[in-house]
Enzyme design. Structure first.
Site, short mmCIF file in Angstrom:
data_model
loop_
_atom_site.label_atom_id
_atom_site.label_comp_id
_atom_site.label_asym_id
_atom_site.label_seq_id
_atom_site.Cartn_x
_atom_site.Cartn_y
_atom_site.Cartn_z
N LYS A 165 51.86 34.06 -97.07
CA LYS A 165 51.38 33.93 -95.68
C LYS A 165 49.94 33.40 -95.76
CE LYS A 165 49.59 35.18 -91.61
NZ LYS A 165 48.28 34.53 -91.79
N GLU A 238 41.74 41.91 -102.83
CA GLU A 238 40.54 41.14 -103.18
C GLU A 238 39.76 40.97 -101.87
OE1 GLU A 238 37.94 39.08 -103.57
OE2 GLU A 238 39.05 37.23 -103.88
N CYS A 272 33.97 34.56 -101.57
CA CYS A 272 33.86 36.00 -101.80
C CYS A 272 32.84 36.28 -102.91
CB CYS A 272 35.21 36.60 -102.13
SG CYS A 272 36.05 35.75 -103.45
N GLU A 365 28.65 41.64 -95.72
CA GLU A 365 29.03 40.30 -96.17
C GLU A 365 28.68 39.28 -95.08
OE1 GLU A 365 33.23 39.67 -97.08
OE2 GLU A 365 32.64 38.46 -98.81
P1 NDP Z 1 40.97 38.77 -92.50
O1 NDP Z 1 40.84 39.80 -93.54
O2 NDP Z 1 41.24 39.22 -91.12
O3 NDP Z 1 42.13 37.69 -92.90
C1 NDP Z 1 42.62 37.48 -94.20
C2 NDP Z 1 44.12 37.22 -94.17
O4 NDP Z 1 44.81 38.38 -93.66
C3 NDP Z 1 44.54 36.08 -93.25
O5 NDP Z 1 45.66 35.42 -93.81
C4 NDP Z 1 44.91 36.81 -91.99
O6 NDP Z 1 45.77 36.07 -91.18
C5 NDP Z 1 45.64 38.00 -92.55
N1 NDP Z 1 45.76 39.12 -91.63
C6 NDP Z 1 45.06 39.36 -90.47
N2 NDP Z 1 45.44 40.54 -89.92
C7 NDP Z 1 46.40 41.04 -90.74
C8 NDP Z 1 47.18 42.24 -90.72
N3 NDP Z 1 47.06 43.16 -89.79
N4 NDP Z 1 48.06 42.44 -91.75
C9 NDP Z 1 48.19 41.54 -92.74
N5 NDP Z 1 47.49 40.39 -92.81
C10 NDP Z 1 46.60 40.14 -91.81
O7 NDP Z 1 39.68 37.90 -92.57
P2 NDP Z 1 38.99 37.04 -91.44
O8 NDP Z 1 39.57 35.69 -91.55
O9 NDP Z 1 39.01 37.69 -90.10
O10 NDP Z 1 37.48 37.08 -91.96
C11 NDP Z 1 36.69 38.22 -91.69
C12 NDP Z 1 35.77 38.52 -92.84
O11 NDP Z 1 36.52 38.70 -94.02
C13 NDP Z 1 34.81 37.41 -93.17
O12 NDP Z 1 33.69 37.51 -92.38
C14 NDP Z 1 34.51 37.64 -94.61
O13 NDP Z 1 33.46 38.57 -94.70
C15 NDP Z 1 35.79 38.27 -95.15
N6 NDP Z 1 36.63 37.35 -95.90
C16 NDP Z 1 36.65 37.48 -97.24
C17 NDP Z 1 37.40 36.63 -97.99
C18 NDP Z 1 37.44 36.73 -99.46
O14 NDP Z 1 37.55 35.73 -100.14
N7 NDP Z 1 37.41 37.92 -100.01
C19 NDP Z 1 38.17 35.55 -97.40
C20 NDP Z 1 38.13 35.52 -95.96
C21 NDP Z 1 37.38 36.40 -95.27
P3 NDP Z 1 45.17 35.20 -89.99
O15 NDP Z 1 44.10 34.33 -90.56
O16 NDP Z 1 46.35 34.42 -89.61
O17 NDP Z 1 44.65 36.17 -88.96
#
Ligand code: NDP
Length: 506
Positions: A165, A238, A272, A365
């Site tokens: 996903k 992660e 990250c 972050e």
């Molecule tokens: P999220 O943690 O919300 O999203 C990451 C993934 O999880 C996306 O594919 C998202 O889908 C999916 N997702 C969202 N809600 C659910 C759920 N309830 N159950 C399962 N999967 C879900 O990150 P954000 O994009 O909102 O970013 C927010 C913060 O996260 C950023 O500000 C940053 O700090 C951090 N982040 C860290 C990353 C890393 O590399 N460790 C990567 C991205 C973000 P969808 O996008 O379709 O909502």
């Protein structure tokens, strides 16, 4: 594409730099996700019984097909995620490195191991590794190929099928990869993509998968873990970080500044393992700051030849603005960029000094092109502040002789010494964090074994007169056992642990 049948709505994907609509994808319902997982299970049954040689052949073909599509994948990533094409191409290259590495090491990482049978000397004891089945991969938008591939490549190489996903912000990149997978793997359901927003991710976490590998925020990671708990599905999380960099007084300042600038600003700071905060020894602080500012002023934001691209998500721009305003209100000094230099989805690289741990920019972050620099009086203070975080993902140290010992004191999953982010580019190094950065490891042999179940086998090779696994014991068994305990573990016994202790004390 894996088929979505239940929902008529579609999800649109936009270019974050221009707002242009690039494409639309189906929204997979929970029933669609379950159906994809069921198909993946059938594929996994065949894939898991193939020899390593047969799997290697197909994975090599997959890698070559991805490499042939490198330019197209990079161009799509540039449009859908906003990163400069050069950075997108680097991402493709690093992803290919992991497909190649996972393929090459899988058989070795999963080789059956013979271990000591201890006091059951008549047994052959072995540990073997077996594919889990179906892995659900939930990927982020910041590295839409590299990050999920860190799980996908290792899961496939370990003999599993994958249902992926992607983030709702970058579904098209994932669909391109799925297209390539369908052309190269004999089993069309081996790697399936299910598109949609958070609800589709939640459905995958709840589905009958054998493990969920999630990358994203700690808040969503917790929700994923709770959803997976319903079936006791194991999770790999992660979750990002607040990576510190320490610059000691004897560091090569120009190189340290160059690394800090790259580490904080590559991918517009949306990594990250971005450098999110820097602690610099008092003696060199001002010179380091001058060098950083000089290098940052050479950078270009936006355009075809820009070093920094557009921010992928508008929500992220708001978080960066909030962190900057909070820091300024608490006394931070803006040397470049700043909240007033945010324009639409572009943020000018922002260097801050006079920062401390009351500020969000030093504790939460930020995930944007921001480089906060703090002055410290000693290495001990730098280490204490670096470790003063709920996160523990990456870290970096620039120093002379003490570099390695400083690195060893950092509470983090990974550290680069006299470099930044290098651990992510070395495919044999396990990648992952501690604390709010999550748990589990991708990459390397640990990354292969993360997607396996461990099986212990005790095989009796011959019988001994004394058998403890029977009720049919001689009458004097209690007496014999007392004697054995003294003989094996008592005073004066030269044991293996004793040998080890003697060696350690030398
Ligand atoms: P999220 O943690 O919300 O999203 C990451 C993934 O999880 C996306 O594919 C998202 O889908 C999916 N997702 C969202 N809600 C659910 C759920 N309830 N159950 C399962 N999967 C879900 O990150 P954000 O994009 O909102 O970013 C927010 C913060 O996260 C950023 O500000 C940053 O700090 C951090 N982040 C860290 C990353 C890393 O590399 N460790 C990567 C991205 C973000 P969808 O996008 O379709 O909502």
């Amino acid at each position: 594409m894996a088929t979505a049948t239940q929902t008529p709505e579609r999800l649109s994907s936009y270019n974050p730099a221009t707002g242009e609509l690039i494409g639309s994808v189906p929204i997979f319902s929970a029933a669609d996700v379950d159906a994809a997982v069921a198909r993946a299970r059938v594929a996994a049954q065949t894939w898991s019984t193939r020899t390593f040689a047969a799997r290697t052949e197909e994975l090599v073909a997959f890698r070559k097909a991805l490499a042939a599509a490198a330019d197209d994948l990079a161009a799509l990533m540039h449009r859908e995620n906003g990163k400069p094409e050069l950075e997108a191409l680097v991402e493709v290259m690093m992803s290919l490195g992991h497909v190649q590495h996972a393929t090459a090491i899988a058989s070795q990482a999963m080789a059956t191991r013979k271990v000591s049978a201890g006091m059951l000397a008549n047994f052959r004891a072995t540990i073997s590794y077996h594919p889990l089945g179906v892995i659900g991969v939930i990927g982020p938008w910041n590295y839409p190929l590299f990050t999920p591939m860190g799980s996908i490549a290792y899961a496939l190489a370990a003999g599993n099928a994958v249902v992926w996903k992607p983030s709702e912000l970058t579904p098209l990149v994932a669909l391109e990869v799925e297209k390539i997978a369908k052309k190269t793997f004999a089993l069309p359901d081996l790697l399936q993509v299910v598109t949609g927003a958070g609800a589709t991710g939640a459905a995958l976490a709840k589905a009958a998968v054998d493990k969920v590998a999630f990358t994203g925020s700690a808040a969503t990671g917790k929700r994923v873990m709770m959803a997976a708990a319903e079936r006791l599905t194991p999770v790999l999380l992660e979750l990002g970080g607040k990576d510190p960099m320490i610059v000691d007084s004897d560091a090569d300042l120009e190189k340290a500044a160059e690394a800090a600038v790259y580490g904080a600003l590559t991918n517009a700071g949306q990594a990250c393992v971005s450098v999110e905060r820097v602690y610099v020894a008092e003696a060199v602080h001002d010179r380091f700051v001058d060098e950083v500012v000089k290098q940052v002023r050479e950078l270009k934001v936006g355009g075809d030849d820009g070093h920094l691209g557009a921010m992928t998500s508008p929500a992220q721009v708001d978080i960066v603005r909030d962190h900057l305003q909070d820091a300024i209100a608490k006394g931070a000094k803006v040397l470049t960029g700043g909240p007033d230099a945010i324009s639409g989805s572009y943020i000018q690289p922002t260097v801050l000094t006079g920062v401390d741990h009351r500020m969000k920019v030093m504790t939460e972050e930020t995930f944007g092109p921001v480089l906060p620099i703090a002055k410290v009086h000693s290495v001990d203070e730098a280490v204490q502040l670096a470790n003063d975080s709920k996160y523990g993902l990456g870290s970096s140290v620039f120093a002379g002789k003490a570099a390695r010992s400083i690195a060893d004191r950092l509470r983090a999953g990974m550290t680069s010494v006299n470099s930044v982010m290098a651990f992510a580019g070395i495919p044999s190094l396990p990648f992952g964090g501690i604390g709010d950065s999550g748990f589990g490891r991708i990459h390397g042999e640990e990354g292969v074994r993360e997607f396996t179940r461990v099986k212990s086998t005790a095989e009796q090779a011959f019988s001994l007169p004394l058998n403890m696994m029977t009720f049919r014991q001689p009458k004097d068994m209690t007496k014999r056992l007392r004697g054995m305990i003294k003989q094996l573990y008592g005073e004066g016994v030269v044991s293996r642990a004793g040998d080890v202790l003697r060696k350690l004390r030398k």
